[in-house]
Design an enzyme around this catalytic site. Structure first.
Site, PDB file in Angstrom:
ATOM      1  N   GLU A 153       3.323  19.313   2.959  1.00 43.76           N
ATOM      2  CA  GLU A 153       2.744  18.856   1.698  1.00 43.76           C
ATOM      3  C   GLU A 153       2.882  17.360   1.479  1.00 43.76           C
ATOM      4  O   GLU A 153       2.214  16.810   0.592  1.00 43.76           O
ATOM      5  CB  GLU A 153       3.416  19.571   0.529  1.00 43.76           C
ATOM      6  N   LEU A 154       3.772  16.717   2.207  1.00 45.44           N
ATOM      7  CA  LEU A 154       4.115  15.326   1.942  1.00 45.44           C
ATOM      8  C   LEU A 154       3.845  14.442   3.145  1.00 45.44           C
ATOM      9  O   LEU A 154       3.799  14.917   4.277  1.00 45.44           O
ATOM     10  CB  LEU A 154       5.601  15.215   1.562  1.00 45.44           C
TER      11      LEU A 154
END
Length: 301
Positions: A152-153
């Protein structure tokens, strides 16, 4: 998953080891398979308890929140690591796959280079899969079935390399079992973080998250967009089993919750038309405990 992790995560990427009958492209129609995430609150109960319900075909332990650059951090949010190893073996004795998720909605992770991807693959192999280490393995001699990538990052670079290195370990696990790769991207197609990695064609399962994404979530006013997004994912992954990712409660995500009756009557008839439909994925065991979601839908899945 969701943006915070009891209402939580996002992109997911799995590596699993199991008999061929449990993976690969699924036949059209019901499969009965439910994947669930476990590990982010001690109030959800133990891993053994989750596997003992008979509700899940796969349980994903979450998360290895830090990786890359030689730094690694496992965060199981209050669960005792010492109990996990024996519970993994119990789950596997019940034919439940157990994976480790890397990434999530918080943490520090990235892959700086192809060499960094190789180092992370080696770490996962030696500390969680079929390898060995001179340092203590978090779950002792338990051998997980694989690794889930919930990316997600940061950057999307080198996750295809990581997939290739992990796939290369197939056949080196006890009994010669292969390593399966799965991913759970966000439903907007293609996924920003995992789209490039998915194009390698290495992934056996893909859990597409149809929540926290109003543009493609299912709701009565968005049926056409939902159906279009699902069909794009299914068509783009002919060699993968594609799973419908959902929150197990309205509080488990910012949006995208589908009531059990609606899932059974409206949504499953759409997704089960795809020849590579695999089942559903739920965030999370904690929320499923609160609502009984999996129990109410399993016969239709």
């Amino acid at each position: 998953m969701a943006s915070s992790r009891l209402a939580l995560p996002a992109a997911i990427f799995c590596v699993v080891v199991v008999a061929a009958s449990l993976g690969g492209a699924a036949a059209t129609g019901k499969t009965g398979r439910i994947t669930v995430y476990w590990g982010q609150t001690s109030s959800e109960g133990g891993l053994r308890e989750a596997c003992g319900t008979g509700l899940y075909s796969t349980v994903i332990i979450s998360f290895l929140t830090d990786f890359g650059g030689g730094n690694y951090k496992l965060n199981l949010a209050g669960h005792a690591w010492s109990a996990v190893g024996p519970d993994v073996k119990y789950c596997q004795s019940k034919s439940v796959l157990v994976l480790l998720s890397i990434g999530g909605g918080v943490g520090r992770y990235s892959l700086a280079s192809q060499a960094d991807a190789k180092a992370v693959a080696d770490h996962l192999w030696n500390f969680y899969l079929g390898g060995t280490s001179t340092k203590s393995r978090p779950f002792g001699d338990a051998v997980l079935d694989g690794v889930d990538f919930d990316i997600e990052l940061g950057s999307n670079a080198h996750y295809g390399d990581l997939a290739r290195y992990l796939k290369a370990y197939s056949g080196r696990k006890p009994g010669g079992r292969k390593v399966w790769l799965t991913a759970a991207p966000q439903c907007p197609f293609p996924d920003r973080m995992l789209g490039e990695a998915l194009r390698t064609g290495l992934f056996d399962r893909v859990h597409v998250q149809f929540y926290n994404n109003p543009v493609c979530n299912y709701r009565a006013s968005n049926v056409a967009a939902f159906t279009s997004a699902w069909n794009k994912w299914a068509a783009s992954l002919p060699g993968s089993s594609v799973y419908l990712g959902l929150p197990a409660a309205s509080g488990a995500a910012n949006n995208g919750y589908v009531a059990p009756a609606t899932l059974k009557q409206k949504v499953l008839p759409i997704v089960q038309k795809s020849k590579n439909y695999g089942g559903i994925m739920l965030w999370s065991r904690y929320w499923d405990n609160q609502t009984g979601y999996s129990k109410s839908v399993k016969s239709a899945v």
